[in-house]
Design an enzyme around this catalytic site. Structure first.
Site, PDB file in Angstrom:
ATOM      1  N   SER A 179      13.726 -17.877 -23.024  1.00 18.06           N
ATOM      2  CA  SER A 179      14.451 -16.721 -22.513  1.00 18.06           C
ATOM      3  C   SER A 179      15.264 -16.124 -23.659  1.00 18.06           C
ATOM      4  CB  SER A 179      15.327 -17.117 -21.318  1.00 18.06           C
ATOM      5  OG  SER A 179      15.937 -15.988 -20.739  1.00 18.06           O
ATOM      6  N   HIS A 192      11.024 -14.553 -20.825  1.00 19.22           N
ATOM      7  CA  HIS A 192      11.792 -13.606 -20.027  1.00 19.22           C
ATOM      8  C   HIS A 192      12.096 -12.388 -20.893  1.00 19.22           C
ATOM      9  CE1 HIS A 192      13.490 -17.310 -17.690  1.00 19.22           C
ATOM     10  NE2 HIS A 192      12.240 -17.043 -17.368  1.00 19.22           N
ATOM     11  N   ASP A 248      15.700 -22.382 -15.877  1.00 18.05           N
ATOM     12  CA  ASP A 248      14.308 -22.134 -15.531  1.00 18.05           C
ATOM     13  C   ASP A 248      13.415 -23.073 -16.337  1.00 18.05           C
ATOM     14  OD1 ASP A 248      12.052 -20.968 -14.396  1.00 18.05           O
ATOM     15  OD2 ASP A 248      11.905 -19.441 -15.948  1.00 18.05           O
TER      16      ASP A 248
END
Length: 335
Positions: A154, A181, A274
């Site tokens: 991310s 992401h 995540d």
């Protein structure tokens, strides 16, 4: 100015300076010491890439690149991420734009989140990676050709992923599935940038496509990425997981279900947790988990969650993750 107006609409944000070009942006960052910098790409005298690079050298500050979805700007935005920027978001259109409210909310939430990131420049050399003898966490010998490698990241991830891919040998033939992401509209540019800067075959994943040896597949906008029957890529519009689609956990869960011990999951820099659920499933199925260490992360959230859960014995410096992957595969021989 549109961006100043948007930032001014949020009582939690104070705009302390507005630069006309990259040179002024560097000087203001030095003098005002902001919590976060919102950076354009196309600027006179010093562009956003060079300004980002100089700010990161002089005083490491979280930088959010605000870019149009023009193909040239997207390409330059990827280079700014390589220079040290943490995130890239789409520049909102005018108040009359259909997506103005949504784009503005995303911009504000991203800037506020990045303002909490504390960056420390790390110039000390990292000792060479020492290959360890196989432990219970190493995957059992099997056919290399049936292996899959999953990578997820991310905040700060684009450059981290680039370094991992660039560190793999030219003859690395294990297919790689990647979740990053990133703001909508930038996935294709991200894939192109990785292809151009790593010399590896990187493309956006397509549903039903048969994975090829050595190929790298990027999750497209707003779709989960996984592996389906007969080694074919699977894209899903299932509900977001912990707010993310694509989700790292979806990817790793899919690898666990399809390949089990014949999969490696790599979790890199990023906020939140995540990937934790999926990595736990992968570990339970005998797969190998590699987590980036805190010292080389921009944000230790995602790898930290995996390490605290005991899914990897220790963090691995970013510069040595490719070595870890290659070393794991070197122990594998066809049955």
């Amino acid at each position: 100015m549109l961006l100043v107006s948007i930032y001014g609409s949020d009582p939690e944000i104070e705009v302390v300076g507005e630069a006309c070009d990259g040179v002024e942006a560097v000087a203001m960052c030095r003098a005002l010491r902001p919590d976060v910098v919102s950076m354009d790409i196309q600027m006179p005298n010093l562009d956003g890439i060079a300004a980002t690079r100089q700010i990161m050298v002089e005083r490491a500050t979280p930088i959010v690149i605000v870019s149009s979805l023009d193909s040239t700007d997207i390409r330059f935005s990827m280079h700014a991420l390589n220079a040290g920027a943490l995130m890239v978001v789409a520049k909102p259109g005018g108040p009359g734009s259909a997506t103005y409210e949504l784009d503005s909310r995303e911009l504000l939430s991203t800037v506020k989140a990045m303002a909490q990131v504390k960056l420390v420049r790390r110039w000390a050399s990292i000792p060479p990676y020492q290959q360890r003898a196989p432990t219970e966490s190493a995957i059992a010998p099997t056919d290399r050709a049936s292996m899959l490698l999953g990578i997820a990241a991310s905040t700060g991830g684009p450059n981290a992923i680039r370094k991992v891919l660039a560190g793999l040998p030219p003859d690395f033939d294990t297919p790689i599935l990647i979740v990053q992401h990133i703001a909508a509209g930038f996935s294709e540019g991200f894939a192109t940038w990785l292809h151009d800067t790593t010399s590896r075959p990187v493309t956006l994943a397509r549903h039903g496509e048969l994975v090829e040896r050595g190929a790298c597949y990027i999750a497209p906008d707003d779709r989960h990425l996984g592996i389906g029957a007969a080694g074919k890529l699977s894209l899903s519009a299932a509900a977001p997981i912990e707010g993310f689609r694509p989700s790292a956990s979806f990817l790793f869960s899919s690898l666990a279900a399809s390949n089990g011990a014949m999969a490696i999951g790599v979790i890199l820099t990023g906020m939140g947790s995540d990937g934790l659920t999926g990595l736990r499933e992968l570990k339970e199925r005998g797969g190998l988990v590699i987590a980036q260490d805190e010292a080389t992360c921009d944000v230790f959230g995602m790898p930290g969650a995996a390490l605290r859960a005991g899914l990897a014995p220790a963090g691995t410096p970013l510069e040595h993750i490719a070595d870890r992957v290659v070393a794991a595969l070197a122990h594998r021989k066809p049955p």
